[in-house]
Design an enzyme around this catalytic site. Sequence first.
Site, PDB file in Angstrom:
ATOM      1  N   ASP A  64     -31.865  -5.586 -15.808  1.00  0.00           N
ATOM      2  CA  ASP A  64     -30.417  -5.723 -15.746  1.00  0.00           C
ATOM      3  C   ASP A  64     -29.879  -5.394 -14.357  1.00  0.00           C
ATOM      4  O   ASP A  64     -30.562  -4.778 -13.526  1.00  0.00           O
ATOM      5  CB  ASP A  64     -29.746  -4.779 -16.764  1.00  0.00           C
ATOM      6  CG  ASP A  64     -30.074  -5.135 -18.205  1.00  0.00           C
ATOM      7  OD1 ASP A  64     -30.358  -6.314 -18.472  1.00  0.00           O
ATOM      8  OD2 ASP A  64     -30.041  -4.231 -19.054  1.00  0.00           O
ATOM      9  N   TYR A 122     -40.879   1.839 -19.335  1.00  0.00           N
ATOM     10  CA  TYR A 122     -39.689   2.211 -18.569  1.00  0.00           C
ATOM     11  C   TYR A 122     -39.584   3.730 -18.516  1.00  0.00           C
ATOM     12  O   TYR A 122     -40.011   4.443 -19.438  1.00  0.00           O
ATOM     13  CB  TYR A 122     -38.425   1.669 -19.225  1.00  0.00           C
ATOM     14  CG  TYR A 122     -38.160   0.201 -18.998  1.00  0.00           C
ATOM     15  CD1 TYR A 122     -37.332  -0.230 -17.958  1.00  0.00           C
ATOM     16  CD2 TYR A 122     -38.721  -0.765 -19.821  1.00  0.00           C
ATOM     17  CE1 TYR A 122     -37.079  -1.581 -17.753  1.00  0.00           C
ATOM     18  CE2 TYR A 122     -38.484  -2.119 -19.625  1.00  0.00           C
ATOM     19  CZ  TYR A 122     -37.661  -2.517 -18.594  1.00  0.00           C
ATOM     20  OH  TYR A 122     -37.418  -3.861 -18.394  1.00  0.00           O
TER      21      TYR A 122
END
Length: 274
Positions: A64, A122
């Site tokens: 993102d 992540y």
Amino acid sequence: MIRPVLKNKTLMPRFKIILEYNGAKFYGWQFQTNVPTVMGKLMDAIRHVYEIDRFELYGSGRTDSGVHALAQVAHLQIDSAMPPHVALVRLNEILPSSINILSIQKVDKSFHARYDAVARSYVYQISQRRTAFFKDFCWWVKEPLDVQKMQKSASVFEGMHDFASFGETEKPEESTLVKIDRVSVHSQGDGILIHIVGSHFLGKMVRRMVGTLVEVGKGKISINDVQRFLTESSEFPAQHTAPPSGLFLERVYYPGEKISDTPTTLYKLNSLSR
């Protein structure tokens, strides 16, 4: 001068690229017209270095806007005999300082950065104190957080679940089922590190998982609420989406690679008396 490209793509060599980037000033990984993206900058550098306008560049997945990467993976298929070690140096000379290629290696033409990936990890960094450093790389949460409650709730995410309440899909028909291998919460001085490993992730999914865990840590919601968000439609996770500043794509795993249980420590925030 632009050199011609072989029409038969199967004859072109393919390269695996691993790169890191500071995503603070980019509108994500994926190429977009009229706005800076990591992929767009890399494509510009490739055109300049190879003097070729046609090639295939494919990332392992999108990040993102504002999200960082410690080891994003892409594959490049291009009609060039330039040695990988030469290309690495020349591309890094062109790329902005916020993007750095770590390695380039020639791979089999069947390798695909996205479709061959078996897992992605992540890390999300939270600061529990005001800091003069790392503003673009962590989320300052002012309220005290109960790490034990966060860890207990984190285990709820593990396994195959419907993450419709947590993610955004590119297409209406896209499945929202995602397999999460592990979620762990680590206390490090005045910092908290959340480590998430899964098969793939929906748009904003990781940030909404983190935001939900933070609300657990604040005592605003319970583990039962987290379980409910996975079985019933809820706007709560979307309303508590964590900012992109603390999120890093840590690693992309391929067949045969062992998934690490240990998260990458980024910037350890030493405890201070308050």
